[in-house]
Design an enzyme around this catalytic site. Structure first.
Site, PDB file in Angstrom:
ATOM      1  N   GLY A  12       2.636  -8.160  22.967  1.00  0.00           N
ATOM      2  CA  GLY A  12       1.873  -8.807  21.892  1.00  0.00           C
ATOM      3  C   GLY A  12       3.110  -9.850  21.303  1.00  0.00           C
ATOM      4  CB  ALA A  13       5.587 -11.293  23.187  1.00  0.00           C
ATOM      5  N   GLY A  15       2.594 -12.619  19.037  1.00  0.00           N
ATOM      6  CA  GLY A  15       1.746 -12.624  17.965  1.00  0.00           C
ATOM      7  C   GLY A  15       2.765 -12.674  16.654  1.00  0.00           C
ATOM      8  NE  ARG A  93      -4.471  -2.027   7.244  1.00  0.00           N
ATOM      9  CZ  ARG A  93      -4.307  -1.231   6.160  1.00  0.00           C
ATOM     10  NH1 ARG A  93      -5.453  -0.671   5.503  1.00  0.00           N
ATOM     11  NH2 ARG A  93      -3.140  -1.042   5.447  1.00  0.00           N
ATOM     12  CD  GLN A 113       0.192  -2.268  26.354  1.00  0.00           C
ATOM     13  OE1 GLN A 113       0.772  -1.784  25.415  1.00  0.00           O
ATOM     14  NE2 GLN A 113      -0.288  -3.704  26.554  1.00  0.00           N
ATOM     15  CG  ASN A 132      -1.255  -0.064  12.366  1.00  0.00           C
ATOM     16  OD1 ASN A 132      -0.520   0.668  12.601  1.00  0.00           O
ATOM     17  ND2 ASN A 132      -0.931  -1.135  11.859  1.00  0.00           N
ATOM     18  CG  ASP A 160       4.737   3.844   6.518  1.00  0.00           C
ATOM     19  OD1 ASP A 160       4.090   2.895   5.918  1.00  0.00           O
ATOM     20  OD2 ASP A 160       4.749   4.024   7.579  1.00  0.00           O
ATOM     21  NE  ARG A 163       5.495  -1.730   3.837  1.00  0.00           N
ATOM     22  CZ  ARG A 163       4.334  -1.799   4.521  1.00  0.00           C
ATOM     23  NH1 ARG A 163       3.613  -0.693   4.880  1.00  0.00           N
ATOM     24  NH2 ARG A 163       3.828  -2.938   4.966  1.00  0.00           N
ATOM     25  CG  HIS A 188       1.746   3.360   9.705  1.00  0.00           C
ATOM     26  ND1 HIS A 188       2.366   2.764   8.717  1.00  0.00           N
ATOM     27  CD2 HIS A 188       1.162   2.244  10.363  1.00  0.00           C
ATOM     28  CE1 HIS A 188       2.348   1.709   8.609  1.00  0.00           C
ATOM     29  NE2 HIS A 188       1.667   1.294   9.437  1.00  0.00           N
TER      30      HIS A 188
HETATM   31  P1  NAD Z   1      -1.019 -10.452  16.002  1.00  0.00           P
HETATM   32  O1  NAD Z   1      -2.575 -10.467  16.185  1.00  0.00           O
HETATM   33  O2  NAD Z   1      -0.433 -11.823  15.149  1.00  0.00           O
HETATM   34  O3  NAD Z   1      -0.585 -10.377  17.221  1.00  0.00           O
HETATM   35  C1  NAD Z   1      -0.870  -9.388  18.374  1.00  0.00           C
HETATM   36  C2  NAD Z   1      -0.508  -9.924  19.523  1.00  0.00           C
HETATM   37  O4  NAD Z   1      -0.900  -8.861  20.521  1.00  0.00           O
HETATM   38  C3  NAD Z   1      -1.507 -11.175  19.891  1.00  0.00           C
HETATM   39  O5  NAD Z   1      -0.860 -12.146  20.432  1.00  0.00           O
HETATM   40  C4  NAD Z   1      -2.454 -10.632  21.146  1.00  0.00           C
HETATM   41  O6  NAD Z   1      -2.734 -11.724  21.873  1.00  0.00           O
HETATM   42  C5  NAD Z   1      -1.725  -9.680  21.446  1.00  0.00           C
HETATM   43  N1  NAD Z   1      -2.432  -8.569  22.390  1.00  0.00           N
HETATM   44  C6  NAD Z   1      -3.576  -8.020  22.100  1.00  0.00           C
HETATM   45  N2  NAD Z   1      -3.940  -7.243  23.151  1.00  0.00           N
HETATM   46  C7  NAD Z   1      -2.749  -7.144  23.948  1.00  0.00           C
HETATM   47  C8  NAD Z   1      -2.600  -6.416  25.279  1.00  0.00           C
HETATM   48  N3  NAD Z   1      -3.424  -5.580  25.693  1.00  0.00           N
HETATM   49  N4  NAD Z   1      -1.362  -6.501  25.856  1.00  0.00           N
HETATM   50  C9  NAD Z   1      -0.429  -7.407  25.284  1.00  0.00           C
HETATM   51  N5  NAD Z   1      -0.527  -8.145  24.139  1.00  0.00           N
HETATM   52  C10 NAD Z   1      -1.835  -7.856  23.730  1.00  0.00           C
HETATM   53  O7  NAD Z   1      -0.450  -9.012  15.181  1.00  0.00           O
HETATM   54  P2  NAD Z   1       0.637  -8.765  14.420  1.00  0.00           P
HETATM   55  O8  NAD Z   1       0.577  -9.098  13.080  1.00  0.00           O
HETATM   56  O9  NAD Z   1       1.982  -8.981  15.035  1.00  0.00           O
HETATM   57  O10 NAD Z   1       0.690  -6.954  14.461  1.00  0.00           O
HETATM   58  C11 NAD Z   1       0.506  -6.244  15.584  1.00  0.00           C
HETATM   59  C12 NAD Z   1       0.056  -5.007  15.243  1.00  0.00           C
HETATM   60  O11 NAD Z   1       1.082  -4.320  14.664  1.00  0.00           O
HETATM   61  C13 NAD Z   1      -1.006  -4.650  14.615  1.00  0.00           C
HETATM   62  O12 NAD Z   1      -1.991  -3.724  15.263  1.00  0.00           O
HETATM   63  C14 NAD Z   1      -0.714  -4.485  13.431  1.00  0.00           C
HETATM   64  O13 NAD Z   1      -1.546  -3.727  12.730  1.00  0.00           O
HETATM   65  C15 NAD Z   1       0.433  -3.560  13.633  1.00  0.00           C
HETATM   66  N6  NAD Z   1       1.336  -3.502  12.677  1.00  0.00           N
HETATM   67  C16 NAD Z   1       1.984  -2.181  12.535  1.00  0.00           C
HETATM   68  C17 NAD Z   1       2.787  -1.875  11.704  1.00  0.00           C
HETATM   69  C18 NAD Z   1       3.449  -0.547  11.548  1.00  0.00           C
HETATM   70  O14 NAD Z   1       4.181  -0.339  10.514  1.00  0.00           O
HETATM   71  N7  NAD Z   1       3.306   0.514  12.503  1.00  0.00           N
HETATM   72  C19 NAD Z   1       3.407  -2.723  10.747  1.00  0.00           C
HETATM   73  C20 NAD Z   1       2.628  -4.168  10.731  1.00  0.00           C
HETATM   74  C21 NAD Z   1       1.727  -4.282  11.820  1.00  0.00           C
HETATM   75  C1  LMR Z   2       1.570  -2.203   7.544  1.00  0.00           C
HETATM   76  O1  LMR Z   2       1.862  -1.029   7.089  1.00  0.00           O
HETATM   77  O2  LMR Z   2       2.111  -3.376   6.880  1.00  0.00           O
HETATM   78  C2  LMR Z   2       0.823  -2.567   8.888  1.00  0.00           C
HETATM   79  O3  LMR Z   2       0.487  -1.216   9.394  1.00  0.00           O
HETATM   80  C3  LMR Z   2      -0.126  -3.390   8.747  1.00  0.00           C
HETATM   81  C4  LMR Z   2      -1.351  -2.915   7.877  1.00  0.00           C
HETATM   82  O4  LMR Z   2      -2.557  -2.805   8.578  1.00  0.00           O
HETATM   83  O5  LMR Z   2      -1.250  -2.440   6.862  1.00  0.00           O
END
Ligand code: NAD
Ligand code: LMR
Length: 330
Positions: A12-13, A15, A93, A113, A132, A160, A163, A188
């Site tokens: 997801g590089a 993103g 989301r 993956q 997520n 978390d 935070r 999470h």
């Molecule tokens: P984003 O939509 O900006 O970027 C996600 C990227 O993943 C996109 O560029 C997309 O093309 C790419 N992608 C989709 N499917 C893929 C695959 N099969 N292989 C490789 N790349 C793929 O989203 P973001 O804001 O960067 O968030 C990414 C994820 O992280 C989301 O699921 C978000 O909910 C999650 N997140 C988790 C936490 C946490 O604390 N665990 C915190 C924030 C966001």
């Molecule tokens: C967060 O905790 O900020 C991420 O998991 C993004 C989300 O969906 O809340």
């Protein structure tokens, strides 16, 4: 600088999180100024053009620690020889959704993956899942990588954790550095349990220092647990820079070790500790050393904490059953 670069795969590089994460890794925030890093970046095919632009920017930073960048849309190629894989790529989301609603959209990403990591990553691979719903995505990847020790997988609850530290420090008007032994238990998700009964402020019990059960139950816990949604509401998109920062914190502490007399929160495979069913990826207090972790043992869990942990773990069991139903794990 050592000769052999560490190979870090990031999915997801192109993103939002990637846009913050890559520059910090490349600048040495994860491995320090003396360790060269090769970035191996995975995207879906339509996002490769945007990723090329990000790589142009990485080049333009002339980071002394950046020893090369590979990009592509095939996990079998990108995970080849990876020492660390940060699995960020997944749909975020939007307003009104819970993270668990993403299971069917994102779960399948982690089967392929997991298999590709199993077949191509380096023997010392460590895998951190940020995308997520992170805990269950990590469970899917782990279940699809039978040759990789289960302890090599973790899901991100460090955001978390950070935070919770920040909210407590603000409440008590102390620097964040005074807060230790914070724990996030469970998923999470909105059911996570940020625990002040074992946390410390300047070495003293945090719940006692707060002395306000109403604040703890009705302000602190929901503020931390629903912070992601609050950011989506305010920003219109989910947390990115803080998520990238927590992804770095988690990987750095996993590989380099947690601080003396402290611990960190990581979602890791349960061995049955604290009544969490074996095999679920649940957040625990852990100490880390040289890329290994151990769940902190012997903490007293009172009825209040028991109820909160059980509720979050029940949700994890439901998510596991749902992905079984979808055929993503056996
Ligand atoms: P984003 O939509 O900006 O970027 C996600 C990227 O993943 C996109 O560029 C997309 O093309 C790419 N992608 C989709 N499917 C893929 C695959 N099969 N292989 C490789 N790349 C793929 O989203 P973001 O804001 O960067 O968030 C990414 C994820 O992280 C989301 O699921 C978000 O909910 C999650 N997140 C988790 C936490 C946490 O604390 N665990 C915190 C924030 C966001
Ligand atoms: C967060 O905790 O900020 C991420 O998991 C993004 C989300 O969906 O809340």
């Amino acid at each position: 600088m050592s000769a052999q670069p560490v190979k870090v795969a990031v999915t997801g590089a192109a993103g939002q999180i990637g846009y913050s994460l890559l520059f910090r890794i490349a600048s040495g925030a994860l491995f320090g100024p003396d360790t060269p890093v090769q970035l191996r970046l995975l995207e879906i095919t339509p996002a490769l053009k945007a990723l090329e632009g990000v790589v142009m920017e990485l080049d333009d930073c002339a980071f002394p620690t950046l020893a090369g960048v590979e990009i592509g849309d095939d996990p079998n190629v990108i995970f080849d020889g990876a020492n660390l894989a940060l699995l960020v790529g997944a749909r975020p989301r939007t307003k009104g959704m819970e993270r668990g609603d993403l299971l069917s959209a994102n779960g399948a990403i982690f089967t392929g993956q997991g298999k590709a990591l199993n077949d191509h990553a380096a023997d010392d691979i460590r895998i951190g899942v940020t995308g997520n719903p992170a805990n269950t995505n990590a469970l899917i990847a782990m279940s699809n990588a039978p040759d990789i020790p289960k302890e090599r997988f973790s899901a991100l609850t460090r955001l978390d954790h950070n935070r919770a530290i920040s909210q407590l420090a603000a409440k008590l008007q102390v620097p964040v550095t005074e807060i230790t032994k914070m724990t996030i238990w469970g998923n999470h998700s909105a059911t996570q349990y940020p625990d002040l009964f074992h946390a410390e402020v300047s070495g003293k019990n945090a719940a006692e220092a707060v002395g306000d059960q109403d604040w703890l139950e009705n302000t602190f816990i929901p503020t931390v647990a629903k912070r992601g949604a609050a950011i989506i509401e305010a920003r219109g998109s989910s947390s990115a820079a803080s998520a990238a920062s927590a992804t770095i914190d988690a990987a750095r502490d996993w590989l380099n070790g947690s601080a003396k007399d402290d611990w960190v929160s990581m979602a890791v495979v349960s061995d049955g500790s604290y009544g969490v069913p074996e095999g679920l990826i649940s957040s625990f207090p852990v100490t880390t050393k040289n890329g290994d972790w151990e769940i902190v043992q012997g903490l007293d869990i009172d009825d209040f904490s028991r109820g909160k942990i059980d509720a979050s773990v029940a949700e994890l069991a439901e998510e596991r059953d749902a992905v079984k139903e979808l055929g993503l794990i056996s």
